[in-house]
Structures are given as C-alpha cells and as structure tokens.
Design an enzyme around this catalytic site. Structure first.
Site, PDB file in Angstrom:
ATOM      1  N   HIS A 116     -13.408  32.953  -0.975  1.00 34.43           N
ATOM      2  CA  HIS A 116     -14.670  33.681  -1.116  1.00 34.43           C
ATOM      3  C   HIS A 116     -15.130  34.200   0.236  1.00 34.43           C
ATOM      4  O   HIS A 116     -15.038  33.512   1.246  1.00 34.43           O
ATOM      5  CB  HIS A 116     -15.759  32.779  -1.708  1.00 34.43           C
ATOM      6  N   CYS A 119     -13.123  39.190  -1.056  1.00 36.04           N
ATOM      7  CA  CYS A 119     -13.941  40.315  -1.509  1.00 36.04           C
ATOM      8  C   CYS A 119     -14.502  41.083  -0.311  1.00 36.04           C
ATOM      9  O   CYS A 119     -14.676  40.545   0.773  1.00 36.04           O
ATOM     10  CB  CYS A 119     -15.087  39.828  -2.390  1.00 36.04           C
TER      11      CYS A 119
END
Length: 188
Positions: free
Chosen positions: A108, A166
């Site tokens: 993440h 991301c």
C-alpha cells in the site's frame, strides 16, 4: 436545529477521525508483528534449500530491506487485503530470488510503500529469505493505469524484481494508477 446539525457533523468527524487513527495503528501493529515473524522465519529456517521453500498464504516469508529509506519490511505470501495489511505482499504465482523468474511484491502507498517515490535508479533493495540474501538495483520505474495487467507476466526466463503500489502517492481514495519499480539482481 443549527445546534443539532453542528453536533451531528462534529460527531461524524470525530468518529471518522477515530476510525482512521485506528486503521493506521492496526496496520502498523500488524506490520510490526509480521516483521518479527519474518525475522524468526529467516533465522530459524536458515540453510533451507530454495526447493524446500514454500510459504503459506498470509504468513511471513522474508524481509525486504530498502537501505536508502532505512526500512526493513516483512514480505507476506499473498496480496489480498488481509495480507497487505501485514506488510509487503508477494504475488503468489510469482517467483522468489534465485528461481529465475519475475518476483512481484506489492504494498500500500500509505503504509509500507509510503516513501517509494523517494527511490532513484541505482538504489538497492535486498530480499532476505531462509535460503539467502539477494541484492537488486533499481533500473527503471513506470506509471501505468490501474487496470494494466501487462506488468505481471510471470515470466521464467530471467530474474527480475518488481515492486508495485498505487499512484499518485498522496491521492485520496482509490488511486487511478500504479507505480512500478523494476530492479535487477546484482549479487547475493
């Protein structure tokens, strides 16, 4: 009526803030526990052959060290939400070091890979697993659409390390792109 609305908005804000803080604290705790587990796995199973190495989904399997960021991150087998909450997820069908294939690690952008944007070409990454330590050098980066599946080829022709997260890093909500870091092995 105004007091009721103000009280409702304040209460909602406090609840959302509390939930966010709890999520961050929970993730940091899980990552710390996974790092302890990874250190034990690496220390306890030293000398294990790469053929014997078969980590279970959701379990720590090694350590990703990023010297420039002074970061030791647990590698956890699997990339579903529960696995990524524990650390860096190893894409289950990809390879591990010294298996002559594509090693895919995901994390993440707001937890374990929060600072990956600070990495440059030439920076080193180290993977430690029970059967050894392997050093990689970043060769290039790429930004792709979130739906681009061409990055993970699972090729078994040459060893390459790929980190994915991301992007943009400070985007609020589901990010529309992915930041990809490519690295080649330089030594054991």
């Amino acid at each position: 009526m105004k007091k009721w609305l103000a009280l409702t908005v304040m209460t909602a804000g406090i609840v959302l803030l509390g939930w966010g803080i709890w999520q961050i604290a929970s993730t940091h705790l899980q990552t710390a526990q996974s790092l302890d587990e990874a250190k034990k796995v690496v220390a306890t199973d030293q000398g294990m052959s790469k053929k014997q190495f078969a980590p279970e989904i959701g379990k720590a399997s090694g350590i990703l060290t990023i010297p420039k960021l002074k970061a030791d991150l647990p590698i956890v087998e699997g990339t579903d939400a529960d696995d990524l909450a524990k650390g860096v997820g190893h894409y289950k069908d990809s390879y591990y070091p010294d298996q002559n294939g594509q090693i895919v690690l995901s994390g993440h952008r707001d937890t374990v890979f929060r600072r990956t944007g600070e990495l440059d070409i030439g920076d080193q990454l180290k993977i430690t697993v029970p059967y050894g330590e392997f050093i990689y050098e970043i060769t290039h980066t790429k930004i792709v659409d979130q739906h681009d599946t061409s990055i993970i080829t699972l090729q078994n022709e040459k060893e390459e390390l790929i980190l994915t997260t991301c992007y943009p890093f400070h985007f609020v909500g589901n990010a529309p792109e992915r930041y990809i870091i490519y690295a080649k092995r330089v030594s054991e």
